[in-house]
Scaffold this motif. Structure first.
Motif, PDB file in Angstrom:
ATOM      1  N   LYS A  81      -1.726   1.153   1.593  1.00  0.00           N
ATOM      2  CA  LYS A  81      -2.053  -0.226   1.907  1.00  0.00           C
ATOM      3  C   LYS A  81      -2.622  -0.270   3.324  1.00  0.00           C
ATOM      4  CE  LYS A  81       1.499  -2.135  -1.068  1.00  0.00           C
ATOM      5  NZ  LYS A  81       2.804  -2.800  -1.143  1.00  0.00           N
ATOM      6  N   ALA A  82      -3.441  -1.282   3.595  1.00  0.00           N
ATOM      7  CA  ALA A  82      -4.102  -1.417   4.894  1.00  0.00           C
ATOM      8  C   ALA A  82      -3.100  -1.393   6.044  1.00  0.00           C
ATOM      9  CB  ALA A  82      -4.910  -2.701   4.933  1.00  0.00           C
ATOM     10  N   GLY A  83      -3.454  -0.678   7.104  1.00  0.00           N
ATOM     11  CA  GLY A  83      -2.655  -0.644   8.320  1.00  0.00           C
ATOM     12  C   GLY A  83      -1.502   0.333   8.322  1.00  0.00           C
ATOM     13  N   LYS A  84      -1.340   1.136   7.276  1.00  0.00           N
ATOM     14  CA  LYS A  84      -0.203   2.058   7.183  1.00  0.00           C
ATOM     15  C   LYS A  84      -0.525   3.485   7.632  1.00  0.00           C
ATOM     16  CE  LYS A  84       2.647  -0.932   5.362  1.00  0.00           C
ATOM     17  NZ  LYS A  84       3.863  -1.345   6.039  1.00  0.00           N
ATOM     18  N   LEU A  85      -1.807   3.844   7.680  1.00  0.00           N
ATOM     19  CA  LEU A  85      -2.186   5.210   8.064  1.00  0.00           C
ATOM     20  C   LEU A  85      -2.614   5.247   9.523  1.00  0.00           C
ATOM     21  CD1 LEU A  85      -4.341   6.294   4.984  1.00  0.00           C
ATOM     22  CD2 LEU A  85      -2.105   7.202   5.615  1.00  0.00           C
ATOM     23  N   PRO A  86      -2.157   6.226  10.279  1.00  0.00           N
ATOM     24  CA  PRO A  86      -2.639   6.390  11.651  1.00  0.00           C
ATOM     25  C   PRO A  86      -4.008   7.071  11.627  1.00  0.00           C
ATOM     26  CG  PRO A  86      -1.137   8.159  11.117  1.00  0.00           C
ATOM     27  CD  PRO A  86      -1.174   7.244   9.913  1.00  0.00           C
ATOM     28  N   GLY A  87      -4.739   6.983  12.729  1.00  0.00           N
ATOM     29  CA  GLY A  87      -6.016   7.682  12.816  1.00  0.00           C
ATOM     30  C   GLY A  87      -7.136   6.922  12.132  1.00  0.00           C
ATOM     31  N   ARG A  88      -8.263   7.608  11.973  1.00  0.00           N
ATOM     32  CA  ARG A  88      -9.459   6.983  11.410  1.00  0.00           C
ATOM     33  C   ARG A  88      -9.373   6.923   9.892  1.00  0.00           C
ATOM     34  NH1 ARG A  88     -13.731  10.420  14.444  1.00  0.00           N
ATOM     35  NH2 ARG A  88     -14.222  10.782  12.256  1.00  0.00           N
ATOM     36  N   VAL A  89      -9.677   5.746   9.360  1.00  0.00           N
ATOM     37  CA  VAL A  89      -9.578   5.518   7.919  1.00  0.00           C
ATOM     38  C   VAL A  89     -10.841   4.835   7.415  1.00  0.00           C
ATOM     39  CG1 VAL A  89      -7.051   5.329   7.959  1.00  0.00           C
ATOM     40  CG2 VAL A  89      -8.448   3.267   8.168  1.00  0.00           C
ATOM     41  N   ILE A  90     -11.025   4.907   6.105  1.00  0.00           N
ATOM     42  CA  ILE A  90     -11.991   4.058   5.428  1.00  0.00           C
ATOM     43  C   ILE A  90     -11.182   3.163   4.497  1.00  0.00           C
ATOM     44  CG2 ILE A  90     -13.912   5.658   5.642  1.00  0.00           C
ATOM     45  CD1 ILE A  90     -13.468   6.409   2.667  1.00  0.00           C
ATOM     46  N   GLY A  91     -11.695   1.972   4.214  1.00  0.00           N
ATOM     47  CA  GLY A  91     -10.944   1.023   3.402  1.00  0.00           C
ATOM     48  C   GLY A  91     -11.760   0.447   2.275  1.00  0.00           C
ATOM     49  N   GLN A  92     -11.046  -0.089   1.287  1.00  0.00           N
ATOM     50  CA  GLN A  92     -11.679  -0.711   0.125  1.00  0.00           C
ATOM     51  C   GLN A  92     -10.848  -1.921  -0.291  1.00  0.00           C
ATOM     52  OE1 GLN A  92     -14.618   0.414  -1.483  1.00  0.00           O
ATOM     53  NE2 GLN A  92     -14.430  -1.545  -2.558  1.00  0.00           N
ATOM     54  N   ASP A  93     -11.491  -3.084  -0.362  1.00  0.00           N
ATOM     55  CA  ASP A  93     -10.838  -4.291  -0.859  1.00  0.00           C
ATOM     56  C   ASP A  93     -10.885  -4.294  -2.377  1.00  0.00           C
ATOM     57  OD1 ASP A  93     -10.349  -5.362   1.723  1.00  0.00           O
ATOM     58  OD2 ASP A  93     -12.423  -6.062   1.815  1.00  0.00           O
ATOM     59  N   TYR A  94      -9.899  -4.944  -3.005  1.00  0.00           N
ATOM     60  CA  TYR A  94      -9.861  -5.040  -4.465  1.00  0.00           C
ATOM     61  C   TYR A  94      -8.983  -6.213  -4.864  1.00  0.00           C
ATOM     62  CZ  TYR A  94      -5.192  -2.938  -4.299  1.00  0.00           C
ATOM     63  OH  TYR A  94      -3.867  -2.696  -4.051  1.00  0.00           O
ATOM     64  N   THR A  95      -9.091  -6.592  -6.137  1.00  0.00           N
ATOM     65  CA  THR A  95      -8.216  -7.629  -6.669  1.00  0.00           C
ATOM     66  C   THR A  95      -7.219  -6.970  -7.603  1.00  0.00           C
ATOM     67  OG1 THR A  95      -9.754  -8.085  -8.468  1.00  0.00           O
ATOM     68  CG2 THR A  95      -9.936  -9.467  -6.508  1.00  0.00           C
ATOM     69  N   LEU A  96      -6.032  -7.525  -7.667  1.00  0.00           N
ATOM     70  CA  LEU A  96      -5.000  -7.032  -8.558  1.00  0.00           C
ATOM     71  C   LEU A  96      -4.458  -8.204  -9.354  1.00  0.00           C
ATOM     72  CD1 LEU A  96      -1.753  -7.012  -6.745  1.00  0.00           C
ATOM     73  CD2 LEU A  96      -3.678  -6.356  -5.346  1.00  0.00           C
ATOM     74  N   GLU A  97      -3.528  -7.920 -10.262  1.00  0.00           N
ATOM     75  CA  GLU A  97      -3.093  -8.972 -11.165  1.00  0.00           C
ATOM     76  C   GLU A  97      -2.486 -10.181 -10.461  1.00  0.00           C
ATOM     77  OE1 GLU A  97      -0.155  -5.465 -11.851  1.00  0.00           O
ATOM     78  OE2 GLU A  97      -2.196  -5.768 -11.131  1.00  0.00           O
ATOM     79  N   TYR A  98      -1.988 -10.015  -9.221  1.00  0.00           N
ATOM     80  CA  TYR A  98      -1.378 -11.161  -8.534  1.00  0.00           C
ATOM     81  C   TYR A  98      -2.129 -11.607  -7.283  1.00  0.00           C
ATOM     82  CZ  TYR A  98       2.366  -8.227 -10.554  1.00  0.00           C
ATOM     83  OH  TYR A  98       3.101  -7.378 -11.335  1.00  0.00           O
ATOM     84  N   GLY A  99      -3.341 -11.116  -7.018  1.00  0.00           N
ATOM     85  CA  GLY A  99      -4.047 -11.539  -5.808  1.00  0.00           C
ATOM     86  C   GLY A  99      -5.047 -10.502  -5.332  1.00  0.00           C
TER      87      GLY A  99
END
Length: 177
Positions: A81-99
């Motif tokens: 989940k966003a903000g849980k990994l230290p260091g440089r990351v890439i991210g991806q937004d998505y929708t799930l069954e509740y939001g």
């Protein structure tokens, strides 16, 4: 009577919201026979294939993915989940069954050309898995397959991932949401 993986999974009604039938794999993980059965069945279709990394999707995919990676003698990479990994990351937004949500991956976790197996406990809408797949592919990884303990067919995740060209393994299915 021979037990199946499905026999070790309990259902909790109305969690996390009214009308949801939550499929709880903690009872599967807690039972040594059930846990071994699940891991063995997730590994079997990929034994003998080149798998460079196993990616586990937060959070129960970490438990399964680590065990699968161990059995395949390969590395394990978490998609968090966003903000849980230290260091440089890439991210991806998505929708799930509740939001809506966002997952992240270290930007150096997958090398171009590596063959990656995606593992999680449950395939519902396929949103989390698709987001993880997109992250892996952005880093140049090739998806060897996706493996889930539970499929909820009515929510369309299998169709969604198969339309992306993914090969899927699921150990059991439950009707409903």
């Amino acid at each position: 009577m021979t037990r199946t993986v499905k026999d070790f999974i309990r259902t909790i009604p109305d969690f996390p919201h009214e009308g949801i039938m939550f499929r709880d794999v903690t009872t599967l993980f807690a039972d040594p026979q059930g846990f071994r059965m699940a891991v063995d069945q997730l590994v079997a279709p990929f034994a003998g294939q080149r798998i460079d990394k196993v990616v586990g999707l937060e959070a129960r995919g970490f438990i399964l993915g680590g065990a699968v990676a161990h059995q395949l003698s390969t590395g394990f990479v978490p998609v968090r989940k966003a903000g849980k990994l230290p260091g440089r990351v890439i991210g991806q937004d998505y929708t799930l069954e509740y939001g809506e949500a966002r997952v992240e991956l270290h930007d150096d976790a997958i090398q171009p050309g590596e063959r990656v197996l995606v593992v999680d406990d449950l395939l519902a809408t396929g949103g989390t898995a698709e987001a993880g797949i997109k992250l892996i592919e952005r880093l140049g990884g090739e998806i060897a397959g996706c493996a889930f303990v539970i499929d909820l067919p009515e929510l369309g995740g299998r169709d969604r991932l198969e339309k992306l060209g993914m090969s899927l393994v699921t150990l059991c299915a439950f009707e409903g949401t």
